[in-house]
Structure formats: C-alpha cells, structure tokens
Design an enzyme around this catalytic site. Structure first.
Site, short mmCIF file in Angstrom:
data_model
loop_
_atom_site.label_atom_id
_atom_site.label_comp_id
_atom_site.label_asym_id
_atom_site.label_seq_id
_atom_site.Cartn_x
_atom_site.Cartn_y
_atom_site.Cartn_z
N VAL A 41 0.87 -1.17 0.00
CA VAL A 41 0.00 0.00 0.00
C VAL A 41 0.91 1.23 0.00
O VAL A 41 1.81 1.32 0.84
CB VAL A 41 -0.91 0.03 1.24
CG1 VAL A 41 -1.90 1.19 1.15
CG2 VAL A 41 -1.64 -1.29 1.43
N HIS A 95 10.11 4.76 -1.37
CA HIS A 95 8.79 5.39 -1.40
C HIS A 95 8.03 4.71 -0.27
O HIS A 95 8.01 3.47 -0.20
CB HIS A 95 8.11 5.12 -2.75
CG HIS A 95 6.77 5.79 -2.92
ND1 HIS A 95 6.54 6.70 -3.93
CD2 HIS A 95 5.62 5.68 -2.25
CE1 HIS A 95 5.28 7.11 -3.88
NE2 HIS A 95 4.70 6.50 -2.84
N LEU A 96 7.43 5.48 0.61
CA LEU A 96 6.69 4.92 1.73
C LEU A 96 5.75 3.82 1.24
O LEU A 96 5.01 4.02 0.28
CB LEU A 96 5.89 6.03 2.42
CG LEU A 96 5.00 5.60 3.59
CD1 LEU A 96 5.84 5.08 4.73
CD2 LEU A 96 4.13 6.74 4.03
N HIS A 97 5.82 2.67 1.87
CA HIS A 97 4.89 1.59 1.54
C HIS A 97 4.70 0.69 2.75
O HIS A 97 5.59 0.53 3.58
CB HIS A 97 5.35 0.78 0.33
CG HIS A 97 6.71 0.16 0.43
ND1 HIS A 97 7.88 0.89 0.29
CD2 HIS A 97 7.08 -1.11 0.64
CE1 HIS A 97 8.91 0.08 0.40
NE2 HIS A 97 8.47 -1.14 0.62
N THR A 98 3.51 0.13 2.83
CA THR A 98 3.15 -0.77 3.91
C THR A 98 2.88 -2.15 3.33
O THR A 98 2.14 -2.28 2.35
CB THR A 98 1.90 -0.25 4.65
OG1 THR A 98 2.14 1.10 5.07
CG2 THR A 98 1.56 -1.11 5.86
#
Length: 149
Positions: A41, A95-98
């Site tokens: 995400v 890149h920020l991701h979960t």
C-alpha cells in the site's frame, strides 16, 4: 517523482496487479511476495518514510491499510495478516509503503527472514489481486460535523 517505480505505478505508467486505487493510496501485489496475496500500500504522493507523511493524510492512508488487512484475510481465507513498514533500512523502494502479508498457522514465517516466491503466472497474480480487491470493504464515511448532527 521521476524514476520512482511506485510513483510510476500510482501514475499508471508502470504495470502492476492493482488491488485498490483510491484517493488515499494505491495497493498492488508485491512482485516478490512472501506469500501469495502479499499487498503493498503506497500513498499517492512521493514520500520516503512514515515521518514524512503529513498528519492530515494519516487517517485515510491507515484506514486503507486497515481495510486491506481485512480484505487479504477474508479474500484469501488467511488466518490473519502481518502488517509491516520499513523506513530507510531494508526499504527496497525509497517510497513509503506498507506490507500486508497473509498469514496462516505453520506457514514457516519466522522473524524478518522471509523466503520470497514468485507467482506461477500473470493470470495467477491477477486472480489473487481480484480476490483481495473483491473482499476490500468500502471506506467508512465520517459524519459531517458541520451539519450540526
């Protein structure tokens, strides 16, 4: 951001097996999943770490992560999920991701030393993405407090 694969996915310029595409973020299958149905995400804006995510974007972004955790479990019949985020160290794409990883008892996942797999085909990946997307709960609407209700 130019050269960021996740920004390319958000923009539709890089192909991905999308699970959700909403104002609060985009979710798609990890191409090297821990287990089938491993979803990433990402926020729409290019940020590298959680610390950079503006406070006004936190509720929507994490509500999407929360809904995807439910969808992965429900859509894949998993026993639960593992939800994780790396910041800088071990962050394969800056890149920020979960990560939302489906879990079952006895699946062999121990700590953070994850064996990686591949989907057997693009059709297999499409089918898994569709199962998660179909199980994704719709966003909850917050009551508008300005209406006096």
């Amino acid at each position: 951001m130019s050269g960021c694969v996740f920004c390319g996915i958000v923009a539709g310029e890089v192909p991905a097996f999308r699970v959700a595409d909403e104002p609060d973020g985009v979710a798609f299958l990890d191409t090297r999943p821990v287990f089938a149905g491993h979803v990433l995400v990402v926020p729409r804006v290019h940020l590298v770490t959680l610390a950079e995510l503006p406070a006004d974007l936190l509720p929507g972004y994490f509500a999407l992560v929360q809904r995807l955790a439910v969808a992965v479990e429900t859509g894949l019949g998993a026993g639960g999920t593992f939800v994780a985020m790396n910041n800088k160290v071990s962050q394969s794409v800056p890149h920020l991701h979960t990560h939302v990883v489906p879990r079952t008892r006895g699946d062999g996942l121990r700590g953070f030393f994850w064996p990686r797999t591949r989907y057997t085909s693009d059709q297999d990946a499409r089918d898994i993405a569709a199962r998660v997307a179909d199980a994704l709960p719709r966003p909850h609407r917050r009551p508008d407090s300005s209406l006096g209700g």
